[in-house]
Design a protein around this motif. Structure first.
Motif, PDB file in Angstrom:
ATOM      1  N   ASP A 189      -1.638  -3.224  -5.023  1.00  0.00           N
ATOM      2  CA  ASP A 189      -1.707  -1.766  -4.954  1.00  0.00           C
ATOM      3  C   ASP A 189      -0.413  -1.123  -4.465  1.00  0.00           C
ATOM      4  O   ASP A 189      -0.370   0.072  -4.217  1.00  0.00           O
ATOM      5  CB  ASP A 189      -2.823  -1.343  -3.977  1.00  0.00           C
ATOM      6  CG  ASP A 189      -4.206  -1.750  -4.444  1.00  0.00           C
ATOM      7  OD1 ASP A 189      -4.495  -1.596  -5.639  1.00  0.00           O
ATOM      8  OD2 ASP A 189      -4.993  -2.230  -3.608  1.00  0.00           O
ATOM      9  N   GLY A 190       0.654  -1.883  -4.308  1.00  0.00           N
ATOM     10  CA  GLY A 190       1.790  -1.443  -3.525  1.00  0.00           C
ATOM     11  C   GLY A 190       2.739  -0.452  -4.164  1.00  0.00           C
ATOM     12  O   GLY A 190       2.564   0.004  -5.292  1.00  0.00           O
ATOM     13  N   GLN A 191       3.798  -0.161  -3.403  1.00  0.00           N
ATOM     14  CA  GLN A 191       4.789   0.821  -3.821  1.00  0.00           C
ATOM     15  C   GLN A 191       6.113   0.532  -3.123  1.00  0.00           C
ATOM     16  O   GLN A 191       6.146   0.237  -1.932  1.00  0.00           O
ATOM     17  CB  GLN A 191       4.322   2.237  -3.449  1.00  0.00           C
ATOM     18  CG  GLN A 191       5.324   3.327  -3.811  1.00  0.00           C
ATOM     19  CD  GLN A 191       5.026   4.645  -3.123  1.00  0.00           C
ATOM     20  OE1 GLN A 191       4.618   4.672  -1.971  1.00  0.00           O
ATOM     21  NE2 GLN A 191       5.231   5.739  -3.837  1.00  0.00           N
TER      22      GLN A 191
ATOM     23  N   GLN B 280       7.240  -8.157  -2.717  1.00  0.00           N
ATOM     24  CA  GLN B 280       7.954  -6.929  -2.384  1.00  0.00           C
ATOM     25  C   GLN B 280       9.411  -7.316  -2.158  1.00  0.00           C
ATOM     26  O   GLN B 280       9.691  -8.411  -1.653  1.00  0.00           O
ATOM     27  CB  GLN B 280       7.400  -6.260  -1.109  1.00  0.00           C
ATOM     28  CG  GLN B 280       5.891  -6.166  -1.001  1.00  0.00           C
ATOM     29  CD  GLN B 280       5.277  -5.191  -1.979  1.00  0.00           C
ATOM     30  OE1 GLN B 280       5.934  -4.255  -2.422  1.00  0.00           O
ATOM     31  NE2 GLN B 280       4.015  -5.409  -2.323  1.00  0.00           N
TER      32      GLN B 280
ATOM     33  N   HIS C 179       0.850  -1.197   0.000  1.00  0.00           N
ATOM     34  CA  HIS C 179       0.000   0.000   0.000  1.00  0.00           C
ATOM     35  C   HIS C 179       0.880   1.240   0.000  1.00  0.00           C
ATOM     36  O   HIS C 179       1.746   1.389   0.870  1.00  0.00           O
ATOM     37  CB  HIS C 179      -0.910   0.000   1.231  1.00  0.00           C
ATOM     38  CG  HIS C 179      -2.074   0.933   1.123  1.00  0.00           C
ATOM     39  ND1 HIS C 179      -1.935   2.307   1.058  1.00  0.00           N
ATOM     40  CD2 HIS C 179      -3.411   0.693   1.065  1.00  0.00           C
ATOM     41  CE1 HIS C 179      -3.123   2.873   0.962  1.00  0.00           C
ATOM     42  NE2 HIS C 179      -4.033   1.908   0.957  1.00  0.00           N
ATOM     43  N   PRO C 180       0.698   2.164  -0.940  1.00  0.00           N
ATOM     44  CA  PRO C 180       1.563   3.348  -1.012  1.00  0.00           C
ATOM     45  C   PRO C 180       1.588   4.173   0.267  1.00  0.00           C
ATOM     46  O   PRO C 180       2.640   4.711   0.638  1.00  0.00           O
ATOM     47  CB  PRO C 180       0.966   4.149  -2.179  1.00  0.00           C
ATOM     48  CG  PRO C 180       0.297   3.132  -3.035  1.00  0.00           C
ATOM     49  CD  PRO C 180      -0.250   2.108  -2.081  1.00  0.00           C
TER      50      PRO C 180
ATOM     51  N   SER D 232       8.258  -3.562  -6.222  1.00  0.00           N
ATOM     52  CA  SER D 232       6.945  -3.818  -5.650  1.00  0.00           C
ATOM     53  C   SER D 232       6.077  -4.572  -6.645  1.00  0.00           C
ATOM     54  O   SER D 232       6.262  -4.462  -7.860  1.00  0.00           O
ATOM     55  CB  SER D 232       6.274  -2.491  -5.261  1.00  0.00           C
ATOM     56  OG  SER D 232       5.047  -2.714  -4.607  1.00  0.00           O
TER      57      SER D 232
ATOM     58  N   THR E  14       3.851   2.522   2.750  1.00  0.00           N
ATOM     59  CA  THR E  14       5.244   2.754   2.368  1.00  0.00           C
ATOM     60  C   THR E  14       5.713   4.123   2.837  1.00  0.00           C
ATOM     61  O   THR E  14       6.811   4.281   3.388  1.00  0.00           O
ATOM     62  CB  THR E  14       5.414   2.613   0.851  1.00  0.00           C
ATOM     63  OG1 THR E  14       5.122   1.267   0.467  1.00  0.00           O
ATOM     64  CG2 THR E  14       6.827   2.956   0.413  1.00  0.00           C
ATOM     65  N   GLN E  15       4.862   5.140   2.643  1.00  0.00           N
ATOM     66  CA  GLN E  15       5.227   6.485   3.075  1.00  0.00           C
ATOM     67  C   GLN E  15       5.328   6.585   4.596  1.00  0.00           C
ATOM     68  O   GLN E  15       6.182   7.295   5.130  1.00  0.00           O
ATOM     69  CB  GLN E  15       4.213   7.494   2.532  1.00  0.00           C
ATOM     70  CG  GLN E  15       4.193   7.594   1.014  1.00  0.00           C
ATOM     71  CD  GLN E  15       5.558   7.919   0.436  1.00  0.00           C
ATOM     72  OE1 GLN E  15       6.228   8.841   0.886  1.00  0.00           O
ATOM     73  NE2 GLN E  15       5.959   7.156  -0.580  1.00  0.00           N
TER      74      GLN E  15
ATOM     75  N   ALA F  15       9.536   2.671  -2.350  1.00  0.00           N
ATOM     76  CA  ALA F  15      10.012   4.055  -2.365  1.00  0.00           C
ATOM     77  C   ALA F  15      11.107   4.213  -1.324  1.00  0.00           C
ATOM     78  O   ALA F  15      11.188   3.442  -0.364  1.00  0.00           O
ATOM     79  CB  ALA F  15       8.866   5.036  -2.074  1.00  0.00           C
TER      80      ALA F  15
ATOM     81  N   HIS G  63      -7.883   1.571  -1.802  1.00  0.00           N
ATOM     82  CA  HIS G  63      -7.262   1.280  -3.090  1.00  0.00           C
ATOM     83  C   HIS G  63      -8.007   0.168  -3.837  1.00  0.00           C
ATOM     84  O   HIS G  63      -8.804  -0.576  -3.273  1.00  0.00           O
ATOM     85  CB  HIS G  63      -5.795   0.924  -2.897  1.00  0.00           C
ATOM     86  CG  HIS G  63      -4.902   2.118  -2.878  1.00  0.00           C
ATOM     87  ND1 HIS G  63      -5.005   3.104  -1.938  1.00  0.00           N
ATOM     88  CD2 HIS G  63      -3.890   2.513  -3.712  1.00  0.00           C
ATOM     89  CE1 HIS G  63      -4.091   4.040  -2.167  1.00  0.00           C
ATOM     90  NE2 HIS G  63      -3.408   3.697  -3.245  1.00  0.00           N
TER      91      HIS G  63
END
Length: 569
Positions: A563-565, A544, A44-45, A558, A48-49, A567, A171
């Motif tokens: 829906d991932g990310q 991941q 999930h973005p 990813s 990740t943030q 970063a 998402h």
């Protein structure tokens, strides 16, 4: 919802998935991510943030992993939450060692095999109160934090609490699986009230882009932040769970929660072409990946080429042999001592490998070790920080949203991991009170020459060890980059004898699912060898990964199917 890399195509060339990319990488849907200091890769973005924010504020990779995992429990309840279990592998740059944690919970002490038989059951139900085991996630957070955390755990949980109170947009893939779960799970008390929205009198899951809040979960996390681990296992949360199961025909009790403990375990490994691949020992299935790799190592897969009939055939046959042992002898080590050293040895692989024929698919696979009994849907994420600490973490409710049992005002669903027990005497994984079930969720790690190389995982039930082996084949044998290794079309063999329930032994060779991108010539060649090749929509897992960049910093990748990310900064 978009189609997620559907079953094999009959006319697509191998480069069809990214023919317009100028890099020439045949499978990568996007570039790898490079960062000089830290990296996070989650499904999930926003999670990740969260992980990156925690590390920027001085937190370790473990602080970041806990923060992201708590956020995922809110944002992706279709795969995980504080009602589930957790396993992790941590690379500690100070001691230059790997540490494993088994955060799986045990069956209720008051539930017996006789109780299932009294009810006329031959398998444990998938949902409701009977498959529920003690959730081990919160204990695991505090164990990991106690050894490797740098910030107060309240600070780690703060982002998830804020998102739970203020809301976040749902998402696409998560919305799809959420909606699919609602009709099945709404019959269980507390689920519809806490995990659906009212749409003109009809209850449904939130749709893509709709804002979702979970103030009950925010309150639960706040109690954990203030009161620590015991707030969950010995405080009001435990008392609420106890009362809920007493009122709804369940067996999970306050005493079960209060007596829970996870444990630090030693990761185990095999060397695959110069790379040390690390997994956690049973009750999980991680060593199946090591067995598959050992069986494949004698073959020159690079010469055969990715997507060749030989590549797919050899993988499927190795999986069948490894999974025969998985069904027979992977279980809670407190009740059965799985012969791990033998199962992952090269000598054992050489002996078992004699059963593989290049021209014919195996129809049946017997275990190579006969147990000598004594008395006795998921998220994957990885984080790496500026000091070199790396975390490989997997967490799950099992079967997506778990049992459906959602105690009032707590904002989470209890796992149904107990479904993985066998309801018969004489099996290592037979149900017993206070026992950990066979587990599918497995984190992985790779070192080279004693140094960290790769932290990765592929969630998705029995796909996980298959996915681990395929990622490493793609990287090591076929020379793919980190993103390409995950995006390349996957293989899933289904139909092996399972370690749970009353499943019969494989006698027909099972089914071979191939994702889009395999040539029709390969499909025909596999059929001629006796494989049953099947169309399958989406059972290929979620990947991941973080790799150490030899030039400094990290490389991230990813899963394009979720829906991932990945970063970093």
């Amino acid at each position: 919802m978009r189609k997620l890399l559907l079953g094999f195509a009959l006319t697509l060339p191998l480069t069809a998935m990214c023919a317009d990319r100028i890099t020439g990488q045949p499978f990568a849907t996007r570039s790898e991510v490079y960062a000089p200091h830290a990296m996070a890769a989650t499904s999930h973005p926003l999670a990740t943030q969260v992980a990156l924010d925690v590390m920027k504020a001085g937190g370790s990779a473990v602080d970041a992993a806990i923060a992201a995992n708590a956020a995922l429990g809110l944002m992706e309840p279709t795969g995980n939450g504080v009602g589930g279990d957790l396993f992790a592998i941590v690379w500690d740059p100070k001691t230059k060692k790997l540490y494993g944690y088994n955060g799986s919970g045990r069956s209720p002490k008051s539930l017996t095999l006789a109780e299932f038989r009294k009810r006329g059951l031959t398998e444990i139900p998938a949902h409701g109160p009977l498959p529920v085991t003690v959730p081990g996630t919160v204990d695991a957070w505090f164990a990991l934090h106690g050894r490797f955390g740098r910030r107060p755990i309240a600070d780690d949980l703060a982002p998830a609490i804020r998102y739970a109170r203020e809301g976040h947009p749902v998402h696409e893939v998560i919305a799809y699986y959420w909606g699919r779960s609602v009709p099945t799970l709404s019959k269980w008390p507390g689920f519809a009230e806490q995990f659906t929205v009212d749409d003109n009198g009809k209850r449904r899951g939130p749709r893509t882009g709709e804002m979702w809040k979970n103030v009950n979960l925010a309150s639960t996390l706040e109690k954990i932040a203030r009161g620590g681990r015991d707030a969950f296992y010995q405080g009001d949360i435990a008392r609420t769970i106890d009362a809920y199961f007493k009122a709804n025909g369940g067996f999970l009790s306050y005493d079960d929660l209060a007596s829970h403990h996870g444990e630090w375990v030693e990761p185990v490994s095999t060397n695959y072409r110069g790379y040390d691949v690390w997994e956690l020992p049973p009750n999980g299935q991680g060593i199946a990946a090591l067995q598959i790799l050992n069986l494949l190592e004698p073959y020159d897969l690079k010469q055969y080429g990715f997507g060749s009939p030989e590549h797919v055939h050899l993988f499927a046959e190795a999986k069948k042999l490894a999974f025969a042992d998985r069904a027979a002898s992977y279980a809670d080590p407190d009740f059965y001592k799985t012969p791990v050293a033998k199962l992952i040895s090269k000598d054992y692989a050489r002996e078992r490998g004699k059963l593989i024929a290049m021209d014919k698919a195996m129809k049946a696979a017997e275990p190579g070790v006969i147990p000598q009994l004594n008395e006795g849907d998921t998220i994957y994420m990885t984080v790496a920080d500026a000091d070199g600490m790396m975390v490989s973490l997997i967490q799950s409710n099992y079967r997506g949203m778990g049992s459906g049992m959602a105690p009032p005002d707590l904002g989470f669903i209890l796992q149904d991991r107990g479904e993985q027990f066998v309801l018969k005497d004489g099996h290592p994984n037979s149900f017993a009170p206070g026992k950990r079930p066979f587990h599918t969720i497995i984190p992985a790690f790779v070192t080279r020459n004693g140094k960290p190389w790769l932290s990765f995982g592929v969630m998705g039930g029995a796909m996980q060890p298959q996915g681990h082996a395929q990622i490493l084949m793609n990287l090591i044998d076929f020379g793919m980059n980190l993103q390409e290794a995950g995006d390349a079309p996957r293989i899933q063999h289904d139909g092996s004898t399972e370690p749970a329930g009353q499943a019969t032994a494989m006698t027909d060779g099972g089914e071979l699912d191939l994702e889009s991108g395999f040539a029709y010539e390969t499909v025909r060649a596999l059929m001629r060898k006796g494989h049953s090749v099947r169309y399958a929509d989406g059972p290929y897992g979620g990947y991941q990964a973080i790799m150490v960049n030899p030039h400094g910093g990290y490389i991230g990748a990813s899963e394009s199917r979720k829906d991932g990310q990945a970063a970093g900064y």
